[in-house]
Design a protein around this motif. Structure first.
Motif, short mmCIF file in Angstrom:
data_model
loop_
_atom_site.label_atom_id
_atom_site.label_comp_id
_atom_site.label_asym_id
_atom_site.label_seq_id
_atom_site.Cartn_x
_atom_site.Cartn_y
_atom_site.Cartn_z
N ARG A 146 22.18 -91.04 -26.20
CA ARG A 146 21.55 -90.79 -24.91
C ARG A 146 22.60 -90.82 -23.80
O ARG A 146 23.53 -91.62 -23.83
CB ARG A 146 20.46 -91.82 -24.62
N ARG A 186 15.76 -89.19 -21.23
CA ARG A 186 15.40 -87.86 -21.73
C ARG A 186 16.59 -86.90 -21.83
O ARG A 186 16.41 -85.75 -22.19
CB ARG A 186 14.32 -87.24 -20.84
N PRO A 205 6.85 -85.74 -21.22
CA PRO A 205 5.72 -85.34 -22.09
C PRO A 205 4.41 -85.23 -21.30
O PRO A 205 4.10 -86.09 -20.47
CB PRO A 205 5.65 -86.48 -23.11
N SER A 210 6.19 -81.85 -25.29
CA SER A 210 7.40 -82.02 -24.50
C SER A 210 8.29 -80.79 -24.72
O SER A 210 8.43 -80.32 -25.85
CB SER A 210 8.16 -83.29 -24.91
N THR A 237 13.29 -86.61 -32.58
CA THR A 237 12.94 -87.81 -31.83
C THR A 237 11.57 -87.67 -31.17
O THR A 237 10.76 -88.60 -31.18
CB THR A 237 14.01 -88.08 -30.76
N LEU A 238 11.30 -86.49 -30.63
CA LEU A 238 10.00 -86.24 -30.01
C LEU A 238 8.89 -86.24 -31.05
O LEU A 238 7.80 -86.77 -30.81
CB LEU A 238 10.03 -84.92 -29.24
N ARG A 239 9.16 -85.63 -32.20
CA ARG A 239 8.18 -85.63 -33.28
C ARG A 239 7.83 -87.05 -33.71
O ARG A 239 6.67 -87.37 -34.01
CB ARG A 239 8.72 -84.84 -34.48
N TRP A 240 8.83 -87.90 -33.80
CA TRP A 240 8.60 -89.30 -34.18
C TRP A 240 7.70 -90.00 -33.16
O TRP A 240 7.04 -90.99 -33.50
CB TRP A 240 9.93 -90.03 -34.28
N GLN A 241 7.68 -89.50 -31.93
CA GLN A 241 6.80 -90.07 -30.90
C GLN A 241 5.41 -89.46 -30.92
O GLN A 241 4.58 -89.75 -30.05
CB GLN A 241 7.44 -89.85 -29.52
N GLY A 242 5.16 -88.59 -31.90
CA GLY A 242 3.85 -87.96 -32.02
C GLY A 242 3.63 -86.78 -31.11
O GLY A 242 2.48 -86.37 -30.88
N LEU A 243 4.72 -86.18 -30.62
CA LEU A 243 4.62 -85.08 -29.68
C LEU A 243 4.85 -83.73 -30.36
O LEU A 243 5.61 -83.63 -31.32
CB LEU A 243 5.65 -85.25 -28.56
#
Length: 283
Positions: A146, A186, A205, A210, A237-243
């Protein structure tokens, strides 16, 4: 049909939420703009205007906006409403420099605006909206991290270089804007041998989606797959957050379209941006 315009992002979200939720992918630019306004991330927010189209029963059937410093952006609009939307927007945002939307709507809006204000318009760029399907990872040397406070100057410089190179008339993200976005976690960098070689970020998101962007690799670092692997990392990373994940690619850049398809993004819809220009001087 009735058209309403407001500068209140919270009110606009409440009024248009049912329409936006029916197709949040289609409206990713509008929903992200609303979220940035509500989060205090939009500079000169008081200059923004949000437009809704209502039917005779008061239901919202169309949406458009003019975010501060940008042109008009068209969301879903009912048939036969584009000219009226252009006329209504002209009453509150006469100084807009262009319009973007689905190709047919953007073209009709530009034609109406040109006739009304005596200006010409030219196609500035076209983009393709992609959604992530099955994610695939390339093999590339390096590691992601990041971005931090110490990376603000680098990120500002790279986003400005991207703006200049692409020719897209989007406003420059200044140090304050970039610092605020980095603080939310982000923005990402890909490092090779301890030095940053590529940048990828994602938007706030909204409604389960996102959008990745900007994505940039300096010319001297291209050809090694850094943008591909970093985009894939951010997407995962976004997929792991359910996005759900989406992004835009410039249709004039075949390389970016190719790499996004290669890592699992599928095309959804094309958009066009017209820039308004003064008519040529008569001689």
């Amino acid at each position: 049909m009735r058209i309403e315009i407001t500068a209140d992002a919270a009110r606009y979200r409440a009024v248009t939420e049912a329409l936006l939720l029916r197709d949040p992918l289609r409206h990713t630019v509008i929903t992200t703009a609303i979220a940035n306004h509500l989060a205090g991330m939009q500079a000169d927010a008081e200059r923004s205007r949000f437009l809704s189209v209502h039917d005779d029963e008061a239901a919202v059937i169309g949406a458009a906006m003019r975010a501060a410093g940008r042109g008009v952006y068209l969301g879903e609009l009912p048939a036969g409403s584009v000219a009226a939307v252009a006329d209504a927007m002209a009453e509150v945002a006469r100084d807009v420099g262009g319009v973007e939307g689905a190709i047919d709507d953007a073209t009709e809006f530009a034609q109406r605006w040109g006739c009304r204000h005596g200006v010409d318009f030219v196609e500035a760029y076209s983009t393709r909206l992609y959604r992530l399907a099955e994610l695939s990872f390339p093999e590339t040397a390096g590691t992601p991290r990041r971005a931090t406070e110490s990376d603000v100057a680098l990120c500002v410089g790279w986003t400005e270089a991207m703006r200049v190179e692409s020719g897209m008339p989007s406003p420059t993200l200044n140090a304050i804007a970039v610092r605020n976005r980095i603080a939310t976690g982000r923005w990402w960098l890909w490092e090779r041998d301890g030095r940053p070689v590529s940048l990828a970020a994602h938007q706030i998101p909204v409604f389960g989606w996102s959008r990745i962007g900007p994505v940039y690799t300096p010319p001297e670092e291209r050809g090694h797959g850094y943008a591909s692997i970093l985009t894939a990392h951010v997407a995962r990373t976004l997929r792991w957050q359910g996005l759900n994940v989406c992004l835009f690619a410039d249709l004039a850049n075949p390389t970016s379209n190719k790499i996004y398809r290669a890592i699992g993004f599928e095309p959804v819809r094309d958009f066009r941006h017209y820039q308004f220009t003064p008519p040529p001087t008569e001689r």
